[in-house]
Structure formats: structure tokens, C-alpha cells
Scaffold this active site. Structure first.
Site, PDB file in Angstrom:
ATOM      1  N   ASN A   1      -2.108  -2.871  14.400  1.00 18.50           N
ATOM      2  CA  ASN A   1      -1.403  -1.597  14.545  1.00 18.50           C
ATOM      3  C   ASN A   1      -2.211  -0.460  15.159  1.00 18.50           C
ATOM      4  OD1 ASN A   1      -2.991  -1.497  12.234  1.00 18.50           O
ATOM      5  ND2 ASN A   1      -1.602  -0.132  11.141  1.00 18.50           N
TER       6      ASN A   1
ATOM      7  N   TYR B   1      -0.375  -9.602   7.443  1.00 16.02           N
ATOM      8  CA  TYR B   1      -0.538  -8.155   7.416  1.00 16.02           C
ATOM      9  C   TYR B   1       0.572  -7.554   8.261  1.00 16.02           C
ATOM     10  CZ  TYR B   1      -1.933  -3.408   8.296  1.00 16.02           C
ATOM     11  OH  TYR B   1      -1.913  -2.034   8.388  1.00 16.02           O
TER      12      TYR B   1
ATOM     13  N   HIS C   1       3.032 -15.806   3.669  1.00 13.86           N
ATOM     14  CA  HIS C   1       1.676 -16.324   3.453  1.00 13.86           C
ATOM     15  C   HIS C   1       0.649 -15.561   4.284  1.00 13.86           C
ATOM     16  CE1 HIS C   1       3.736 -19.856   1.792  1.00 13.86           C
ATOM     17  NE2 HIS C   1       4.365 -19.982   2.939  1.00 13.86           N
TER      18      HIS C   1
ATOM     19  N   ALA D   1       2.712 -18.318   8.537  1.00 10.16           N
ATOM     20  CA  ALA D   1       1.477 -18.128   7.779  1.00 10.16           C
ATOM     21  C   ALA D   1       0.367 -17.584   8.670  1.00 10.16           C
ATOM     22  CB  ALA D   1       1.043 -19.444   7.157  1.00 10.16           C
TER      23      ALA D   1
ATOM     24  N   LYS E   1       2.263  -1.968   4.743  1.00 15.73           N
ATOM     25  CA  LYS E   1       1.969  -0.536   4.779  1.00 15.73           C
ATOM     26  C   LYS E   1       2.847   0.143   5.821  1.00 15.73           C
ATOM     27  CE  LYS E   1      -0.791   1.453   7.321  1.00 15.73           C
ATOM     28  NZ  LYS E   1      -0.722   2.387   8.535  1.00 15.73           N
TER      29      LYS E   1
ATOM     30  N   ARG F   1       0.794  -1.220   0.000  1.00 15.64           N
ATOM     31  CA  ARG F   1       0.000   0.000   0.000  1.00 15.64           C
ATOM     32  C   ARG F   1       0.829   1.273   0.000  1.00 15.64           C
ATOM     33  NH1 ARG F   1      -3.615  -0.899   5.100  1.00 15.64           N
ATOM     34  NH2 ARG F   1      -3.938   1.338   4.782  1.00 15.64           N
TER      35      ARG F   1
END
Length: 229
Positions: A146, A126, A123, A140, A111, A93
Site C-alpha cells: 500500500n 495483508y 491465510h 494464501a 487496516k 488494526r
């Protein structure tokens, strides 16, 4: 306690393994890098050699030896280092500085991150508002959470080597995880806001982690922290 030395940048990271070396050397704690990752990427991106990097879109630079699958989405500013693989449906992102020899896996989302060399997030991960040290690995489905549920500013809490408890104000609303070098995070673990994991530590699968995990430790089921033998 104004300075907890074990979570200083110089004690958690091998700075020769990131393009952010010059930037990080000016700071004390790794989360201090988060507000200005974007600006730093733009600064170094404009100086990258066109013989080594392709600029595929505005403020997106990819090393010519990197392998990026067609289905990956990459927004700027982002730099992808040499010999890194960005796999199918990865979602970058922006504000992502990714080192050499990394794996950004299928359906992984990044991000506002600094990813050191040889990091694997392979895998369904985030990783947001985080710094991942050299050769760290997220199993994974493991993620960085966050933002706190009550949306208040994040603190880093824990106990120092000498047994003193600390509570450090970060001034940040968004703060994922700071992983030192050679950290292993087990599958489907959640690293809650303000998590700091010292180098050479392991997190058991399915762990909800919060606060400080010392270096050379094992974070076990139920939040038990044991020293590695």
C-alpha cells in the site's frame, strides 16, 4: 481523461452486499472511500442494534452470529458482520468494515479496509487501504502493498475499453488494491500500490500486479492479460 467509467464504483461492485452502500454511492472511484472509512464506521456503529451486535470494546462492534477466536486482535473502529469468521491470530488494526459471511484467516492483517460480503482472506494475507468486492478471494500469502518504495503519491494507470491509456491521480500516499466482485487472486501474489482489478477476473499465483486489470480477464505470468473465453 477525467472519468474512466469501467473503474467507477457502480461498475465494479454490487453495493447491496456491503454496509458501506450509502457511503460508496456518493463517490465515483473506490479509492475515494479510503480517507474517511474511520468516520463512516463510527457513524454507523453507533446506530447498530444491541440485540444484533455486541460492542466488545471501544468502537468495536461484532455481530452475535460472528465467530471470533480468542487469539484474534481487533482494534477500533471495526465492525464485523453476521456469520463472519475471524480466525486464530488475525490482526485487525482498525478502520475495518467487514461484511457478512466473510473469512478473516489465521495471521491475516487488516487496516483501513472495506470488505464486502462473502469475501475470503483466509491465510497469511495483508490487506491495507483497500476495497474488496463481493465474493472476492485472496489466495494464501497474497498481499496488498500500500505504499510506493519512493513514498510518492499513487496513480492508477491502465488502458480503457476503447484503447485509450489513462493516468489518474489519486492524491493518496497509501493505496493498496481495489478488487471488484468475484475477483480471484492467486497464492503469494503482490498487488502493488494503485492496483485496480475489475470484476470476475483472475490473477495467476506469484504475480506482481500493478495498474488496471480489466473485468473478465486473466492476469498471467509476466503481466500478460488475456480475456476470459
Amino acid at each position: 481523461m477525467s472519468n474512466v467509467t469501467e473503474i467507477n464504483i457502480k461498475n465494479m461492485y454490487s453495493l447491496e452486499h456491503t454496509a458501506a452502500k450509502e457511503y460508496l454511492e456518493k463517490l465515483t472511484y473506490p479509492w475515494e472511500a479510503l480517507p474517511h472509512i474511520k468516520d463512516y464506521i463510527l457513524e454507523i456503529g453507533k446506530g447498530l442494534s444491541c440485540e444484533e451486535y455486541n460492542q466488545i470494546s471501544e468502537n468495536v462492534w461484532i455481530h452475535k452470529t460472528a465467530k471470533v477466536f480468542d487469539s484474534a486482535y481487533i482494534a477500533g473502529p471495526t465492525i464485523i458482520g453476521p456469520d463472519t469468521e475471524v480466525r486464530q491470530c488475525a490482526f485487525i488494526r482498525g478502520n475495518a468494515l467487514v461484511g457478512a459471511g466473510c473469512v478473516i484467516g489465521n495471521s491475516t492483517e487488516l487496516k483501513n479496509v472495506i470488505i464486502f460480503d462473502n469475501v475470503q482472506v483466509p491465510h497469511y494475507n495483508y490487506v491495507g487501504d483497500s476495497v474488496l468486492g463481493y465474493k472476492s478471494h485472496m489466495g494464501a500469502g497474497s498481499i496488498t502493498s500500500n505504499v510506493k518504495s519512493d513514498k510518492t503519491l499513487v496513480h492508477v494507470k491502465g488502458k480503457s475499453y476503447d484503447g485509450q491509456e489513462f493516468d489518474l491521480e489519486t492524491g493518496l500516499k497509501k493505496f493498496g488494491a481495489m478488487l471488484g466482485d468475484n475477483v480471484e487472486v492467486g497464492c503469494n501474489s503482490v498487488l502493488n500500490p494503485g492496483t485496480v482489478v475489475g470484476s470476475n477476473s483472475n490473477i495467476y499465483p506469484l504475480s506482481p500486479v500493478r495498474g488496471y486489470v480489466p473485468s473478465n480477464s486473466i492476469y498471467k505470468t509476466g503481466g500478460v492479460i488475456a480475456n476470459k473465453e
